[in-house]
Design a protein around this motif. Structure first.
Motif, PDB file in Angstrom:
ATOM      1  N   LYS A  52       0.799  -1.230   0.000  1.00 22.07           N
ATOM      2  CA  LYS A  52       0.000   0.000   0.000  1.00 22.07           C
ATOM      3  C   LYS A  52       0.830   1.278   0.000  1.00 22.07           C
ATOM      4  CE  LYS A  52      -3.375  -1.090  -0.631  1.00 22.07           C
ATOM      5  NZ  LYS A  52      -3.690  -1.763  -1.930  1.00 22.07           N
ATOM      6  N   GLY A  81       2.310   2.404  -2.818  1.00 24.61           N
ATOM      7  CA  GLY A  81       2.396   2.936  -4.180  1.00 24.61           C
ATOM      8  C   GLY A  81       3.120   1.996  -5.132  1.00 24.61           C
ATOM      9  N   THR A  82       3.084   0.703  -4.840  1.00 21.15           N
ATOM     10  CA  THR A  82       3.803  -0.268  -5.679  1.00 21.15           C
ATOM     11  C   THR A  82       3.347  -0.200  -7.133  1.00 21.15           C
ATOM     12  OG1 THR A  82       3.469  -1.682  -3.735  1.00 21.15           O
ATOM     13  CG2 THR A  82       4.692  -2.627  -5.594  1.00 21.15           C
ATOM     14  N   TRP A 141       1.895   2.182  -8.748  1.00 19.71           N
ATOM     15  CA  TRP A 141       2.239   3.497  -9.322  1.00 19.71           C
ATOM     16  C   TRP A 141       3.719   3.536  -9.731  1.00 19.71           C
ATOM     17  CZ3 TRP A 141       2.403   8.432  -5.769  1.00 19.71           C
ATOM     18  CH2 TRP A 141       2.451   9.581  -6.553  1.00 19.71           C
ATOM     19  N   ARG A 180       6.073   5.243   2.170  1.00 21.50           N
ATOM     20  CA  ARG A 180       4.880   6.101   2.283  1.00 21.50           C
ATOM     21  C   ARG A 180       4.616   6.310   3.768  1.00 21.50           C
ATOM     22  NH1 ARG A 180      -1.335   4.735   0.212  1.00 21.50           N
ATOM     23  NH2 ARG A 180      -2.013   6.925   0.084  1.00 21.50           N
ATOM     24  N   SER A 191      -4.861   2.669   4.131  1.00 22.32           N
ATOM     25  CA  SER A 191      -4.960   2.033   2.818  1.00 22.32           C
ATOM     26  C   SER A 191      -5.002   0.506   2.963  1.00 22.32           C
ATOM     27  CB  SER A 191      -3.762   2.467   1.968  1.00 22.32           C
ATOM     28  OG  SER A 191      -3.846   1.921   0.677  1.00 22.32           O
ATOM     29  N   TYR A 244       6.525   8.343  -1.444  1.00 20.77           N
ATOM     30  CA  TYR A 244       5.227   8.473  -2.118  1.00 20.77           C
ATOM     31  C   TYR A 244       4.797   9.942  -2.155  1.00 20.77           C
ATOM     32  CZ  TYR A 244       0.124   7.703  -2.719  1.00 20.77           C
ATOM     33  OH  TYR A 244      -1.185   7.722  -3.153  1.00 20.77           O
ATOM     34  N   CYS A 260       0.821   8.137 -15.728  1.00 19.09           N
ATOM     35  CA  CYS A 260       0.837   7.499 -14.405  1.00 19.09           C
ATOM     36  C   CYS A 260       0.036   8.276 -13.373  1.00 19.09           C
ATOM     37  CB  CYS A 260       2.273   7.287 -13.929  1.00 19.09           C
ATOM     38  SG  CYS A 260       3.149   6.130 -14.999  1.00 19.09           S
ATOM     39  N   GLY A 261      -0.704   9.275 -13.816  1.00 13.38           N
ATOM     40  CA  GLY A 261      -1.597   9.977 -12.904  1.00 13.38           C
ATOM     41  C   GLY A 261      -2.655   9.004 -12.396  1.00 13.38           C
ATOM     42  N   MET A 300      -4.396   5.856 -14.497  1.00 13.67           N
ATOM     43  CA  MET A 300      -4.062   4.465 -14.161  1.00 13.67           C
ATOM     44  C   MET A 300      -5.310   3.687 -13.745  1.00 13.67           C
ATOM     45  SD  MET A 300      -0.338   4.299 -12.314  1.00 13.67           S
ATOM     46  CE  MET A 300      -0.564   2.554 -11.985  1.00 13.67           C
ATOM     47  N   PHE A 330      -6.885   1.132  -6.698  1.00  8.34           N
ATOM     48  CA  PHE A 330      -6.965   2.586  -6.907  1.00  8.34           C
ATOM     49  C   PHE A 330      -8.112   3.138  -6.071  1.00  8.34           C
ATOM     50  CE2 PHE A 330      -5.141   0.538 -10.588  1.00  8.34           C
ATOM     51  CZ  PHE A 330      -3.925   1.188 -10.656  1.00  8.34           C
ATOM     52  N   ARG A 331      -7.829   3.481  -4.855  1.00  9.80           N
ATOM     53  CA  ARG A 331      -8.870   3.916  -3.924  1.00  9.80           C
ATOM     54  C   ARG A 331      -8.950   5.444  -3.954  1.00  9.80           C
ATOM     55  NH1 ARG A 331      -9.529   5.086   1.651  1.00  9.80           N
ATOM     56  NH2 ARG A 331      -7.282   5.424   1.678  1.00  9.80           N
ATOM     57  N   GLY A 344      -5.637   7.548  -3.572  1.00  7.10           N
ATOM     58  CA  GLY A 344      -4.371   7.991  -4.154  1.00  7.10           C
ATOM     59  C   GLY A 344      -3.909   9.354  -3.675  1.00  7.10           C
TER      60      GLY A 344
HETATM   61  P1  A3P Z   1      -4.999   4.564  -1.127  1.00  7.02           P
HETATM   62  O1  A3P Z   1      -5.622   3.315  -0.612  1.00  7.02           O
HETATM   63  O2  A3P Z   1      -4.593   5.494  -0.024  1.00  7.02           O
HETATM   64  O3  A3P Z   1      -5.828   5.248  -2.151  1.00  7.02           O
HETATM   65  P2  A3P Z   1       0.013  -0.428  -3.711  1.00  7.02           P
HETATM   66  O4  A3P Z   1       0.115  -0.292  -5.167  1.00  7.02           O
HETATM   67  O5  A3P Z   1       1.351  -0.568  -3.021  1.00  7.02           O
HETATM   68  O6  A3P Z   1      -0.958  -1.495  -3.310  1.00  7.02           O
HETATM   69  O7  A3P Z   1      -0.538   0.941  -3.118  1.00  7.02           O
HETATM   70  C1  A3P Z   1      -1.883   1.294  -3.273  1.00  7.02           C
HETATM   71  C2  A3P Z   1      -2.057   2.740  -2.879  1.00  7.02           C
HETATM   72  O8  A3P Z   1      -1.411   3.565  -3.868  1.00  7.02           O
HETATM   73  C3  A3P Z   1      -3.502   3.143  -2.834  1.00  7.02           C
HETATM   74  O9  A3P Z   1      -3.615   4.153  -1.839  1.00  7.02           O
HETATM   75  C4  A3P Z   1      -3.689   3.686  -4.243  1.00  7.02           C
HETATM   76  O10 A3P Z   1      -4.813   4.527  -4.406  1.00  7.02           O
HETATM   77  C5  A3P Z   1      -2.386   4.428  -4.435  1.00  7.02           C
HETATM   78  N1  A3P Z   1      -2.096   4.672  -5.861  1.00  7.02           N
HETATM   79  C6  A3P Z   1      -2.208   3.790  -6.880  1.00  7.02           C
HETATM   80  N2  A3P Z   1      -1.917   4.390  -8.047  1.00  7.02           N
HETATM   81  C7  A3P Z   1      -1.615   5.666  -7.759  1.00  7.02           C
HETATM   82  C8  A3P Z   1      -1.251   6.788  -8.568  1.00  7.02           C
HETATM   83  N3  A3P Z   1      -1.157   6.689  -9.882  1.00  7.02           N
HETATM   84  N4  A3P Z   1      -1.020   7.958  -7.929  1.00  7.02           N
HETATM   85  C9  A3P Z   1      -1.129   8.059  -6.589  1.00  7.02           C
HETATM   86  N5  A3P Z   1      -1.483   7.030  -5.774  1.00  7.02           N
HETATM   87  C10 A3P Z   1      -1.719   5.840  -6.358  1.00  7.02           C
END
Ligand code: A3P
Length: 293
Positions: free
Chosen positions: A55, A57-58, A60, A128, A136, A195, A229-230, A234, A254-255, A257
């Motif tokens: 959680k 930003g993997t 991303w 993060r 998250s 992040y 990658c916004g 995504m 994608f919750r 972000g």
């Molecule tokens: P939230 O749950 O706070 O929205 P991972 O990829 O490590 O599982 O991380 C998921 C978190 O990264 C989620 O956080 C998700 O929304 C956020 N995320 C995914 N893509 C993103 C992006 N392009 N920009 C910013 N945050 C992103």
């Protein structure tokens, strides 16, 4: 050998399903054959290793690094972050992927495949702020019903997170393992990224990543990668291709972000407790954590 499935109880008696392997908790869906073998997997010298506690930003950062290494601002559609995850993909699947590969993982430094250090692969470790990570991860555990079967409330989940009673263990242990690895192995190319910094100034941070992995990228490419990658883009691509931890037809990864959602979840008392635990566990470790931007 059978999977060792556990039902971890939160403070209110609700349970989270995980499997225990090698002293670590993992999601029940990970294959035992992969867990038994990933530490001895074959690594290529030009592999880029993306390491993130869950959680953080993997998805991303994986997309950014993949587009940078391909020198192409186009969301990956055939291959996805999950297809190149070290502790969940069979070696044969990883072997079939062309170089340069962006392999990703949530394990601690000492649990990585041994060849990563031997071949001195470039490692990007993303941090993060752990308050947002806890929120998250809570939403992740609640949303992925088929995987975790978890119905608890945040007030009861809070200590599970602080105690590391979740898949991939403690945020503190994971983070400290990479800080120590960097200190103890100055010859290894380990880069810390945040992040919140990526959110604040993506152009500068993507440029920093390009320099680190040795990719020549002009301004247009960097800008286009930031656009692709916004968060919204995504999320739309994930929906279109049906990726990103789908549950009930929606990519759960994608919750929101953003930065600072923890303020909507933490009570004052929880915040004080979190700060206390953080300062005890992270004493002597210097990180530039940002809880808001
Ligand atoms: P939230 O749950 O706070 O929205 P991972 O990829 O490590 O599982 O991380 C998921 C978190 O990264 C989620 O956080 C998700 O929304 C956020 N995320 C995914 N893509 C993103 C992006 N392009 N920009 C910013 N945050 C992103």
């Amino acid at each position: 050998m059978e999977k060792n499935i556990l039902h971890i109880k939160d403070g209110g008696g609700c349970t989270l399903d995980v499997q225990k392997f090698g002293g670590m908790y993992f999601p029940v869906i990970l294959g035992l054959d992969v867990l038994q073998n990933f530490q001895s997997m074959t690594i290529r010298e030009d592999d880029i290793i993306l390491s993130c506690y869950p959680k953080s930003g993997t998805h991303w950062f994986w997309e950014i690094l993949s587009q940078l290494s391909a020198k192409k601002a186009e969301n990956t559609r055939e291959t996805w972050k999950g297809d190149l995850m070290i502790e969940s993909c069979p070696q044969s699947a990883l072997d079939a992927a062309p170089s340069p590969r962006v392999l990703n993982t949530h394990v601690r430094f000492d649990q990585l495949p041994t060849q990563i250090a031997l071949k001195a692969c470039k490692i990007v470790h993303v941090v993060r702020n752990p308050k947002d990570v806890s929120v998250s991860f809570y939403n992740h555990h609640r949303a992925l019903k088929d995987m975790y079967n978890y119905k608890g409330e945040f007030k009861d989940y809070f200590h599970m997170f602080l105690d590391g009673l979740v898949d991939w263990g403690s945020w503190f242990d994971n983070t400290i393992s990479f800080i120590k690895a960097k200190e103890d192995n100055p010859q290894l190319p380990i880069k810390f990224m945040y992040y919140e910094d990526m959110k604040q100034d993506p152009i500068a941070r993507v440029r920093e990543l390009a320099d680190f992995i040795g990719v020549e990228a002009d301004e247009e490419l960097i800008r286009d990668i930031c656009d692709k990658c916004g968060f919204e883009n995504m999320k739309a691509v994930a929906l279109e291709v049906g990726r990103g931890l789908i549950q009930d037809g929606v990519p759960q990864v994608f919750r929101k972000g953003g930065v600072g959602d923890w303020r909507n979840w933490f009570t004052v008392a929880q915040n004080e407790e979190f700060d206390k635990v953080y300062s005890e566990k992270m004493a002597g470790y210097d990180l530039s954590i940002k809880y808001s931007i």
